[in-house]
Enzyme design. Structure first.
Site: not given
Length: 341
Positions: A235-237, A255
């Protein structure tokens, strides 16, 4: 290829006839005359004793085999290199296929290969000797390093940075939008633009239909030497360290930091905004809701020590009879209490 030459190239110690001709590498159960096999798992000790292979790769301490032997400190690694010796691959000629679409501002190394119906966007760069198969999309401003292989129909989105010797298997998407939405007062969802970076360092392999998302801000990073299996979601980050192994269907929420040399087995789920410490191993289908100390071996959901999980699993199987035993005790206690009244 003569066994003597194979031993030299694999840096193995030869025991037996070095003049044997080897034609292929095969599994220990299927191997026959002219085959080279390998032995690493003690479960195959019986198969080793009866193998029909002409030669076997095995450790220095393994029991003798009924054929020529190549002894080495790391037999599985030597097996991998042996497969390379016999692998036959065909490579298209260097250059840009006439049916490819390469933007005028893109830079493609002269010895790279751009297959038919591939698209290379404005300002993108394709490194030396990199092989881009048909129907691949490399977005505007994306960079791929040298000696890479990008299979069909991979999508490398805009501004993604890919290092050297990276292999991307069929259907993977690198740089897709992260799953980010702000909820409006009326309960509907407003999309947060995902304009951050994705960086894939050197010597990474990304499996088929894997998805690596970009964040709204900052970056998603895959560390050097990490290997990602099919159908993995990053996922993002997310930050993934060096030499990490992610098996099929692993999902990592946004994250999160995965430190160096972590292994996540199949279908492991990792929550967001946590850290998985260096060298951690999570067994298949583990759910990880909280940060994990370095060097942990964990299982289950919520993730606990593998040893505790094994003990708990043994108890789970006995729960029906334990429930019956407790019910019987409750009944007997009720009878005793009734008599005492």
């Amino acid at each position: 290829m003569k066994l003597r030459d194979i031993a030299e190239r694999l840096e193995c110690r030869l025991e037996g006839d070095g003049e044997i001709e080897i034609h292929r590498v095969a599994g220990i159960d299927d191997a026959g005359p002219g085959d080279l096999t390998f032995f690493t798992n003690p479960k195959y000790a019986r198969a080793l004793k009866s193998t029909r292979a002409s030669a076997v790769i095995l450790s220095e301490k393994a029991d003798p085999a009924p054929c020529a032997m190549l002894r080495v400190g790391h037999p599985y690694l030597a097996f991998a290199k042996a497969v390379e010796l016999f692998a036959t691959t065909s490579r298209p000629p260097a250059g840009i296929h006439r049916l490819a679409d390469v933007a005028p501002t893109a830079v493609v190394a002269p010895d790279a290969v751009i297959g038919p119906f591939a698209s290379v966007g404005d300002g993108a760069r394709v490194g030396a000797r990199t092989l881009v198969y048909p129907n691949v999309t490399i977005g505007a401003g994306a960079h791929t390093g040298d000696d890479g292989i990008i299979h069909s129909p991979v999508s490398v989105r805009e501004r993604v940075q890919i290092g050297h010797r990276v292999v991307v298997q069929d259907g993977a998407v690198i740089g897709s939008d992260g799953f980010g939405f702000a909820t409006r007062p009326d309960g509907t969802h407003h999309k947060i633009p995902q304009v951050g970076a994705v960086v894939v360092e050197d010597d990474v392999e990304i499996g088929a239909n894997a998805a690596i998302d970009r964040p709204a801000i900052g970056e998603t990073r895959i560390g050097a030497g990490s290997k990602i299996d099919n159908l993995v979601q990053v996922a993002h980050g997310v930050t993934i360290g060096r030499n990490v192994l992610l098996a099929a269907q692993v999902g990592i929420a946004g994250s999160t930091t995965i430190e160096d040399s972590v292994t996540l087995a199949g279908q492991v789920g990792v929550s967001g905004h946590i850290t998985i410490g260096k060298g951690t191993i999570a067994t298949a289908q583990t759910g990880i809701p909280n940060s994990v100390e370095p060097g942990s071996l964990i299982s289950g959901y919520p993730a606990i020590s593998n040893r505790d999980w094994l003990k708990s699993s043994a108890v789970f199987r006995k729960l029906p009879e334990l429930r019956k035993a407790i019910a019987d005790l409750d009944a007997r206690l009720a009878e005793v209490e009734a008599r005492l009244k």
